[in-house]
Design a protein around this motif. Structure first.
Motif, PDB file in Angstrom:
ATOM      1  N   VAL A   1       0.836  -1.205   0.000  1.00  0.00           N
ATOM      2  CA  VAL A   1       0.000   0.000   0.000  1.00  0.00           C
ATOM      3  C   VAL A   1       0.869   1.253   0.000  1.00  0.00           C
ATOM      4  O   VAL A   1       0.561   2.249  -0.670  1.00  0.00           O
ATOM      5  CB  VAL A   1      -0.950  -0.004   1.220  1.00  0.00           C
ATOM      6  CG1 VAL A   1      -1.747   1.296   1.290  1.00  0.00           C
ATOM      7  CG2 VAL A   1      -1.892  -1.195   1.161  1.00  0.00           C
ATOM      8  N   LYS A   2       1.957   1.206   0.723  1.00  0.00           N
ATOM      9  CA  LYS A   2       2.877   2.352   0.801  1.00  0.00           C
ATOM     10  C   LYS A   2       3.426   2.695  -0.578  1.00  0.00           C
ATOM     11  O   LYS A   2       3.475   3.865  -0.967  1.00  0.00           O
ATOM     12  CB  LYS A   2       4.022   2.018   1.761  1.00  0.00           C
ATOM     13  CG  LYS A   2       5.096   3.106   1.881  1.00  0.00           C
ATOM     14  CD  LYS A   2       6.221   2.640   2.792  1.00  0.00           C
ATOM     15  CE  LYS A   2       7.324   3.685   2.892  1.00  0.00           C
ATOM     16  NZ  LYS A   2       8.459   3.226   3.737  1.00  0.00           N
ATOM     17  N   TRP A   3       3.837   1.698  -1.330  1.00  0.00           N
ATOM     18  CA  TRP A   3       4.420   1.953  -2.654  1.00  0.00           C
ATOM     19  C   TRP A   3       3.401   2.535  -3.616  1.00  0.00           C
ATOM     20  O   TRP A   3       3.728   3.385  -4.439  1.00  0.00           O
ATOM     21  CB  TRP A   3       5.011   0.661  -3.214  1.00  0.00           C
ATOM     22  CG  TRP A   3       6.272   0.229  -2.513  1.00  0.00           C
ATOM     23  CD1 TRP A   3       6.810   0.782  -1.383  1.00  0.00           C
ATOM     24  CD2 TRP A   3       7.129  -0.847  -2.881  1.00  0.00           C
ATOM     25  NE1 TRP A   3       7.951   0.120  -1.017  1.00  0.00           N
ATOM     26  CE2 TRP A   3       8.180  -0.890  -1.919  1.00  0.00           C
ATOM     27  CE3 TRP A   3       7.117  -1.773  -3.900  1.00  0.00           C
ATOM     28  CZ2 TRP A   3       9.209  -1.829  -1.980  1.00  0.00           C
ATOM     29  CZ3 TRP A   3       8.139  -2.711  -3.968  1.00  0.00           C
ATOM     30  CH2 TRP A   3       9.177  -2.728  -3.016  1.00  0.00           C
ATOM     31  N   VAL A   4       2.167   2.076  -3.521  1.00  0.00           N
ATOM     32  CA  VAL A   4       1.107   2.626  -4.378  1.00  0.00           C
ATOM     33  C   VAL A   4       0.878   4.098  -4.036  1.00  0.00           C
ATOM     34  O   VAL A   4       0.765   4.955  -4.923  1.00  0.00           O
ATOM     35  CB  VAL A   4      -0.198   1.824  -4.221  1.00  0.00           C
ATOM     36  CG1 VAL A   4      -1.340   2.524  -4.953  1.00  0.00           C
ATOM     37  CG2 VAL A   4      -0.021   0.408  -4.763  1.00  0.00           C
ATOM     38  N   ALA A   5       0.799   4.407  -2.747  1.00  0.00           N
ATOM     39  CA  ALA A   5       0.562   5.785  -2.308  1.00  0.00           C
ATOM     40  C   ALA A   5       1.731   6.697  -2.680  1.00  0.00           C
ATOM     41  O   ALA A   5       1.536   7.874  -3.005  1.00  0.00           O
ATOM     42  CB  ALA A   5       0.325   5.825  -0.804  1.00  0.00           C
ATOM     43  N   ALA A   6       2.940   6.169  -2.633  1.00  0.00           N
ATOM     44  CA  ALA A   6       4.128   6.977  -2.914  1.00  0.00           C
ATOM     45  C   ALA A   6       4.190   7.438  -4.362  1.00  0.00           C
ATOM     46  O   ALA A   6       4.845   8.437  -4.669  1.00  0.00           O
ATOM     47  CB  ALA A   6       5.395   6.191  -2.573  1.00  0.00           C
ATOM     48  N   LYS A   7       3.515   6.732  -5.251  1.00  0.00           N
ATOM     49  CA  LYS A   7       3.496   7.164  -6.648  1.00  0.00           C
ATOM     50  C   LYS A   7       2.807   8.522  -6.789  1.00  0.00           C
ATOM     51  O   LYS A   7       3.107   9.290  -7.702  1.00  0.00           O
ATOM     52  CB  LYS A   7       2.775   6.114  -7.508  1.00  0.00           C
ATOM     53  CG  LYS A   7       3.560   4.827  -7.700  1.00  0.00           C
ATOM     54  CD  LYS A   7       2.846   3.886  -8.642  1.00  0.00           C
ATOM     55  CE  LYS A   7       3.641   2.619  -8.867  1.00  0.00           C
ATOM     56  NZ  LYS A   7       4.965   2.884  -9.480  1.00  0.00           N
TER      57      LYS A   7
END
Length: 239
Positions: A58-64
C-alpha cells in the motif's frame, strides 16, 4: 492536517493497519509455548509477515502520488520520525533487538537457546544487510547531490529570467520534467530501503525456528507500539 489526498488516504490505512498489528501481537503472545504446536506457530508467523508486506504494498502505491509525504510523514509522532531511516525503521535494528532479547530474556527464553549455527548465519546476514544499508545511503547522497546538477542550475537561471520580465514559454514544462526526475529518484531510494527492511526481517525468520520467530515478531511489534504510545503521549503533554 495532511498535505495531500494520498497522505490522507494512507493515514487512514495506517490507523487500521495498527489495529491489526495490535491484534497480531496479542495472538503472538497468547500462542502456546510448547514446540509441539509448530504448525500453529508457523501459521501465526506467516500471518504477521503477510501483514507487514501489505503495509509496503500500500505504501508503494501511495508513494506514486506523493513520495515526499513519506519522507516527512504526519501520521508518525516526532519521536517515531526521529528513529526512522529512509521512511521507516533501520534494518540493522532487528539484529540489535535480537541481541538484546538474548541478553535480557525478554519476552521469552526461546531466543536465548539459539544454536551456534543459527548465530553464525545471523552474523553473516547482519554483514550483508549493513552493506545494503550503505548502498541505500550512497544512493540517497547521489540524489541529494543531483539537486545541484545542470538541470536544476538551468531551472534557477530560467526562473531568474522570468523575474526580469523575459517570457520563457517552456518553463512550466521544464519544471515538471525536472521535479519528476527528482521525485522518481526519491521513490527509488524509498523502495530500496523498504526492500532491505523486508530482506532483514525475512532473513532472520529463515534462521529462527517457529517458536523463536513467534517471540522475535512479538518483540518487534511491542517495540513499535510502545514507541508510538510514548511519542503520542509526549505530543499530548506539549499541547
Amino acid at each position: 492536517m495532511m498535505g495531500s489526498q494520498a497522505q490522507d488516504k494512507f493515514s487512514g490505512f495506517y490507523k487500521q493497519w495498527l489495529k491489526q498489528q495490535d491484534a497480531n501481537l496479542k495472538e503472538l503472545l497468547s500462542a502456546p509455548r510448547d514446540p509441539s504446536h509448530e504448525q500453529l506457530h508457523q501459521a501465526i508467523v506467516s500471518k504477521v509477515v503477510t501483514h507487514y508486506k501489505q503495509y509496503y504494498t500500500v505504501k508503494w502505491v501511495a508513494a506514486k502520488d506523493d513520495v515526499l509525504g513519506f519522507f516527512c510523514p504526519t501520521w508518525f509522532s516526532s519521536l517515531e520520525n526521529a528513529y526512522h531511516w529512509m521512511t521507516g525503521w533501520k534494518p540493522s535494528l532487528v539484529f540489535r533487538l535480537r541481541t538484546s532479547l538474548r541478553q535480557t530474556r525478554v519476552p521469552r527464553a526461546s531466543l536465548v537457546d539459539m544454536t551456534e549455527e543459527q548465530l553464525e548465519k545471523i552474523q553473516k546476514l547482519m554483514i550483508r544487510i549493513k552493506m545494503e544499508e550503505d548502498r541505500v545511503d550512497r544512493e540517497m547522497e547521489r540524489q541529494q547531490v543531483s539537486i545541484a546538477n545542470k538541470p536544476m542550475v538551468d531551472l534557477s537561471r530560467l526562473a531568474t529570467q522570468v523575474k526580469n520580465g523575459e517570457v520563457v514559454g517552456e518553463l512550466g514544462k521544464y519544471v515538471d520534467v525536472t521535479l519528476s526526475s527528482l521525485l522518481a529518484g526519491l521513490e527509488q531510494v524509498m523502495k530500496m530501503a523498504d526492500c532491505v527492511r523486508l530482506k532483514a526481517l525475512n532473513g532472520v525468520l529463515e534462521v529462527l525456528n517457529p517458536l523463536q520467530s513467534l517471540d522475535f515478531l512479538a518483540a518487534i511489534a511491542m517495540l513499535q507500539i510502545q514507541l508510538r504510545v510514548v511519542g503520542k503521549r509526549r505530543v499530548n503533554m506539549q499541547r
